[in-house]
Design an enzyme around this catalytic site. Structure first.
Site, mmCIF file in Angstrom:
data_model
loop_
_atom_site.group_PDB
_atom_site.id
_atom_site.type_symbol
_atom_site.label_atom_id
_atom_site.label_comp_id
_atom_site.label_asym_id
_atom_site.label_seq_id
_atom_site.Cartn_x
_atom_site.Cartn_y
_atom_site.Cartn_z
ATOM 1 N N SER A 62 0.832 -1.207 0.000
ATOM 2 C CA SER A 62 0.000 0.000 0.000
ATOM 3 C C SER A 62 0.866 1.257 0.000
ATOM 4 C CB SER A 62 -0.897 0.005 1.240
ATOM 5 O OG SER A 62 -1.697 -1.155 1.257
HETATM 6 N N1 SAH Z 1 -0.847 -4.333 3.597
HETATM 7 C C1 SAH Z 1 0.006 -5.101 2.713
HETATM 8 C C2 SAH Z 1 -0.672 -5.636 1.446
HETATM 9 C C3 SAH Z 1 -1.805 -4.886 0.865
HETATM 10 S S1 SAH Z 1 -2.513 -5.636 -0.565
HETATM 11 C C4 SAH Z 1 1.202 -4.253 2.314
HETATM 12 O O1 SAH Z 1 1.112 -3.046 2.370
HETATM 13 O O2 SAH Z 1 2.212 -4.844 1.931
HETATM 14 C C5 SAH Z 1 -3.805 -6.565 0.195
HETATM 15 C C6 SAH Z 1 -3.462 -7.985 0.503
HETATM 16 O O3 SAH Z 1 -4.614 -8.614 1.043
HETATM 17 C C7 SAH Z 1 -3.061 -8.834 -0.713
HETATM 18 O O4 SAH Z 1 -1.797 -9.382 -0.486
HETATM 19 C C8 SAH Z 1 -4.138 -9.940 -0.755
HETATM 20 O O5 SAH Z 1 -3.630 -11.186 -1.178
HETATM 21 C C9 SAH Z 1 -4.572 -9.991 0.702
HETATM 22 N N2 SAH Z 1 -5.866 -10.625 0.971
HETATM 23 C C10 SAH Z 1 -7.036 -10.517 0.302
HETATM 24 N N3 SAH Z 1 -7.992 -11.252 0.920
HETATM 25 C C11 SAH Z 1 -7.409 -11.837 2.007
HETATM 26 C C12 SAH Z 1 -7.882 -12.709 3.032
HETATM 27 N N4 SAH Z 1 -9.139 -13.154 3.092
HETATM 28 N N5 SAH Z 1 -7.007 -13.098 3.973
HETATM 29 C C13 SAH Z 1 -5.714 -12.664 3.965
HETATM 30 N N6 SAH Z 1 -5.227 -11.858 3.022
HETATM 31 C C14 SAH Z 1 -6.063 -11.431 2.045
#
Ligand code: SAH
Length: 228
Positions: A62
Site C-alpha cells: 500500500s
Molecule cells: N498491507 C500489505 C498488502 C496490501 S494488498 C502491504 O502493504 O504490503 C492486500 C493484501 O490482502 C493482498 O496481499 C491480498 O492477497 C490480501 N488478501 C485478500 N484477501 C485476504 C484474506 N481473506 N485473507 C488474507 N489476506 C487477504
C-alpha cells in the site's frame, strides 16, 4: 497531496509525511523511521515513492500515506504489550510497524491469502532486523484466510487492520477485537469506504465511515457477516 511526500530515502519520505501532517504521533513517526520501506519492495521499484508498488502475484504494497493513516488511527491501541492483527499482510511492512509499537511484551500477527508472499515477507522482516521477534513468536506471519481471524480464538487483539476491501464486516474479526479495541477496515465493492470499528470496555460495537478508498478485494467466501 500525498504524492508530494515521496522522498529519496526512507527518512525523507517519513519527514515529508510528518510535515504534511499525515504522520502526527511521535510514536508512529519513530516506527516508520525504524522500518525501512526499501526492505519490503521488489528490486527495481520505487521504495520511497508515496504510491503503491507491485510486490508480485498481482499484489501491491500500500501507499505510505495509507499506512500512515491506519497507524495514526490505531496508535492508541498499539501500546506496549498490546496484541495486533494485520489481515492481508502482503509485504509484512505494516505488521513490522505493529510489532515495533507493541514492543517485546506485545504480539503482532499477520495473515496473507497468497501463500507465495508469506516466505518473502518473512525474508523482508529478517532483512529489516526483526529476526529475534520472528524467532520468539512475538511476530508471526502465516498463510490463510484472514477473514476467519487468527487460528487461536482465545487471543484478543486491541488493534486489527485489514489491508483489502471486504464486501461487509467479517464477524470473526469483530469477535476477535479486545474490549476496548479498534479495527480499521475498507468496506465496499465498487464504492469503498475506510471504516473504523470500535469496541468499548463493555463490548459495545460502533462503526464509523472515515474516507473513500480503493483497495483490492478481501476474500471472504465462507465468513459470517457482522450485523450490529
Ligand atoms: N498491507 C500489505 C498488502 C496490501 S494488498 C502491504 O502493504 O504490503 C492486500 C493484501 O490482502 C493482498 O496481499 C491480498 O492477497 C490480501 N488478501 C485478500 N484477501 C485476504 C484474506 N481473506 N485473507 C488474507 N489476506 C487477504
Amino acid at each position: 497531496m500525498s504524492w508530494r511526500c515521496s522522498g529519496r530515502s526512507n527518512a525523507e519520505l517519513v519527514e515529508n509525511m510528518f510535515r504534511a501532517e499525515l504522520i502526527r504521533s511521535p510514536r508512529v513517526k519513530a516506527a516508520l523511521l525504524r522500518i525501512d520501506r526499501g526492505n519490503y519492495v521488489r528490486p527495481g521499484t520505487d521504495a520511497y515513492a508515496d504510491s503503491p508498488q507491485p510486490i508480485g502475484c498481482s499484489v501491491t504494497i500500500s501507499a505510505p500515506h495509507m499506512h500512515a493513516e491506519c497507524l495514526e488511527r490505531l496508535e492508541p491501541y498499539l501500546q506496549p504489550g498490546d496484541n495486533a492483527l494485520d489481515l492481508g499482510s502482503g509485504s509484512g511492512y505494516l505488521t513490522a510497524a505493529f510489532q515495533h509499537l507493541v514492543g517485546p511484551q506485545g504480539k503482532a500477527f499477520g495473515i496473507e491469502y497468497v501463500e507465495a508472499l508469506v516466505p518473502w515477507s518473512i525474508t523482508n522482516l529478517r532483512r529489516d532486523g526483526f529476526g529475534k521477534e520472528l524467532d520468539d513468536g512475538s511476530l508471526q506471519l502465516i498463510a490463510g484466510d484472514g477473514s476467519l481471524g487468527w487460528p487461536d480464538k482465545s487471543i484478543k487483539f486491541s488493534a486489527i487492520h485489514v489491508g483489502a476491501a471486504a464486501p461487509a464486516l467479517p464477524k470473526p474479526l469483530v469477535d476477535a477485537l479486545a474490549a476496548p479495541g479498534r479495527m480499521i477496515i475498507p468496506v465496499g465493492v465498487a464504492n469503498q469506504l475506510l471504516m473504523q470499528v470500535d469496541k468499548d470496555e463493555d463490548g459495545a460495537v460502533t462503526a464509523r465511515e472515515l474516507t473513500a478508498v480503493r483497495y483490492v478485494p478481501f476474500h471472504m467466501k465462507h465468513t459470517e457477516v457482522f450485523t450490529p
